[in-house]
Write an enzyme that holds these catalytic residues in place. Structure first.
Site, PDB file in Angstrom:
ATOM      1  N   ILE A   1       0.875  -1.173   0.000  1.00  0.00           N
ATOM      2  CA  ILE A   1       0.000   0.000   0.000  1.00  0.00           C
ATOM      3  C   ILE A   1       0.913   1.224   0.000  1.00  0.00           C
ATOM      4  O   ILE A   1       1.686   1.428   0.941  1.00  0.00           O
ATOM      5  CB  ILE A   1      -0.915   0.028   1.233  1.00  0.00           C
ATOM      6  N   TYR A   2       0.837   2.019  -1.062  1.00  0.00           N
ATOM      7  CA  TYR A   2       1.675   3.218  -1.182  1.00  0.00           C
ATOM      8  C   TYR A   2       0.887   4.442  -0.754  1.00  0.00           C
ATOM      9  O   TYR A   2      -0.313   4.557  -1.021  1.00  0.00           O
ATOM     10  CB  TYR A   2       2.173   3.386  -2.620  1.00  0.00           C
TER      11      TYR A   2
END
Length: 186
Positions: free
Chosen positions: A37-38
């Protein structure tokens, strides 16, 4: 720690065939399923500053990573700081309170091998394709890394192209290209 790696966008052979060859020649480590998850930051655009903040969920646990801007190099080289965390929801809530917000999630299956001073990862990235990452696990001169990569490509008859772009950058480019081509249709 400075991460130094080379990424290859694989055209041939397919990853499953390459896995069979590497199973014979290298030390198999593991198969991982990763979800990354960025995040971006309200006070600084990481796309512009070439930084990344990511939460990685894998078979071993949860990690929070900061990746600094890439160094001016022919390799993908950048500072990387990783810490283990044990609560995904609290970590996301913590980042949210500081002004970080999720922008994209990348899922992949990674098959890892060890060859002396190199970690070889065969990556199947959802919605992106097949890749090989070759990462130096010790401090090694760039020239030796390039020599190893060139020998690896020759030995396994790999067709593809080298890239210094991250999966995040590649997926954003793909999404932007798809978005602009869809907006031009009637």
């Amino acid at each position: 720690m400075i991460e130094k790696e080379v990424k290859i966008v694989v055209e041939q052979p397919p990853i499953n065939q390459l896995k069979e060859l590497l199973d014979r020649d290298l030390k198999f480590l593991n198969i991982e399923h990763q979800e990354d998850i960025y995040f971006n930051f309200i006070y600084r655009n990481f796309k512009m500053s070439d930084e990344a903040v990511r939460i990685r969920i894998n078979d071993k646990g949860i990690e929070l990573t900061y990746k600094g801007p890439k160094f001016n190099s022919s390799l993908k080289a950048r500072e990387e700081i990783t810490i283990s965390v044990n609560d995904l929801d609290k970590t996301i809530h913590f980042l949210d309170r500081l002004g970080f917000y999720p922008v994209i999630t990348i899922k992949k299956t990674r098959i890892n091998y060890l060859d002396d001073s190199f970690l070889i990862s065969l990556d199947l990235v959802d919605n992106l394709g097949q890749f090989i990452e070759i990462e130096a696990i010790h401090e090694i001169e760039d020239e030796k890394i390039h020599t190893y990569v060139n020998d690896f490509i020759r030995k396994y008859k790999i067709r593809g192209k080298l890239t210094t772009k991250s999966y995040l950058e590649l997926l954003i480019e793909k999404n932007e290209k798809n978005s602009s081509s869809n907006s031009n249709t009637y």
